[in-house]
Design a protein around this motif. Sequence first.
Motif, mmCIF file in Angstrom:
data_model
loop_
_atom_site.group_PDB
_atom_site.id
_atom_site.type_symbol
_atom_site.label_atom_id
_atom_site.label_comp_id
_atom_site.label_asym_id
_atom_site.label_seq_id
_atom_site.Cartn_x
_atom_site.Cartn_y
_atom_site.Cartn_z
ATOM 1 N N ARG A 44 21.846 -17.428 -15.485
ATOM 2 C CA ARG A 44 22.942 -18.084 -16.211
ATOM 3 C C ARG A 44 22.399 -19.124 -17.185
ATOM 4 N N ARG A 99 25.768 -27.847 -9.864
ATOM 5 C CA ARG A 99 26.560 -28.495 -10.924
ATOM 6 C C ARG A 99 25.731 -29.550 -11.669
ATOM 7 N N THR A 106 22.391 -28.964 -19.953
ATOM 8 C CA THR A 106 23.209 -28.969 -21.162
ATOM 9 C C THR A 106 23.347 -30.366 -21.760
ATOM 10 N N LYS A 313 30.067 -17.524 -7.386
ATOM 11 C CA LYS A 313 31.081 -18.557 -7.570
ATOM 12 C C LYS A 313 30.439 -19.915 -7.820
ATOM 13 N N LEU A 316 28.954 -19.836 -11.383
ATOM 14 C CA LEU A 316 30.030 -19.856 -12.378
ATOM 15 C C LEU A 316 30.631 -21.252 -12.475
ATOM 16 N N ASP A 317 30.884 -21.859 -11.321
ATOM 17 C CA ASP A 317 31.420 -23.222 -11.294
ATOM 18 C C ASP A 317 30.459 -24.204 -11.968
ATOM 19 N N ALA A 319 28.254 -23.582 -14.303
ATOM 20 C CA ALA A 319 28.248 -23.356 -15.756
ATOM 21 C C ALA A 319 29.500 -23.939 -16.403
ATOM 22 N N GLU A 320 30.642 -23.778 -15.746
ATOM 23 C CA GLU A 320 31.887 -24.329 -16.291
ATOM 24 C C GLU A 320 31.847 -25.856 -16.290
ATOM 25 N N PHE A 321 31.339 -26.428 -15.200
ATOM 26 C CA PHE A 321 31.219 -27.890 -15.116
ATOM 27 C C PHE A 321 30.288 -28.419 -16.194
ATOM 28 N N GLN A 323 29.651 -27.201 -19.077
ATOM 29 C CA GLN A 323 30.226 -27.121 -20.417
ATOM 30 C C GLN A 323 31.410 -28.066 -20.615
ATOM 31 N N SER A 324 32.052 -28.454 -19.509
ATOM 32 C CA SER A 324 33.226 -29.326 -19.629
ATOM 33 C C SER A 324 32.892 -30.797 -19.416
#
Length: 341
Positions: A44, A99, A106, A313, A316-317, A319-321, A323-324
Amino acid sequence: MAEAPQETKIAANAGELSNAPQLTPDELKTAFREMTLIRRFEERAGQLYGMGLIGGFCHLYIGQEAVVVGVQMTLKQGDKIITSYRDHGHMLATGMEARGVMAELTGRSGGYSHGKGGSMHMFSKEQHFYGGHGIVGAQVSLGIGLAFANKYRGTDEVAVAYFGEGASNQGQVYESFNLAALMKLPCIFVIENNRYGMGTSVERASASKDLSRNGSPWGIPGLQVDGMDVAAVHDAARIAVEHCRAGKGPYLLEMQTYRYRGHSMSDPAKYRTREEVEKMRAEHDPIERVRQALLRDGTSEAELKSIEDEIKKIVLDAAEFAQSSPEPDVSELWTDVLVEA
């Protein structure tokens, strides 16, 4: 010249989980989970890099997962870890949250170094992880400093200093061997020999053909290990840990492993053939080895898929964290750079 006592070597080309005492089914499941987490996380991270969401350098650990997982399974709370720039796998193995690691990659405020360390320079005092370091071989001398702190405090804790075969001939590495042996410091030197230092094969770069003997002039015992076999890694690490905890000084482990990707994300790896990489994946993949061992021991495909789904999961979590999570505040430019005594 003093020479280290010769230990029984763990064959680096063994094909099955038979060259070390078998891990229990529960231990194998733990290893499978941890290695799968590192593999999927790194895949990822590579995608996010390709999307331009990770800047700077990014060195992936794909293929080498058995090394850090096997070693970490022998350690206890308080033992200290330090490594090079190929460090994401080490972070996850020590228990750092996916996370926080991904957010640091990032450059976000939710990262372990508040977005200022990036891929190569993040730390976790809580997990006794003292970095990723970008200067080749520099972490080794810091590693014996961690070992010195353990000895000075009178604990039986050990320090593990990871470095690659490309760093193994750096001057500060041999200086560290000397001081660690002289002071009997509880430091385990782990050479992750993935065969290529950036783009040069170890055969072309090292006159020493058995890196586990590199500590011989200082009387440091060593083992050469199949680093694609988590059971072999675990058994060798156990020997090294017991040696250090007993106050006998440092120990050297050469883990013969392999990275599937280039040296970094900018490396097309044209110095080796596609067939070579495919052969390693097909015949020596560390995760597939454990999968087959678990299936032989009676673990169901459904249970393994459940573990894999859980990992998906988590990644994915993460990666979303990542980016946000917001970028660091401008005020962070002035923090963690100066201590006024």
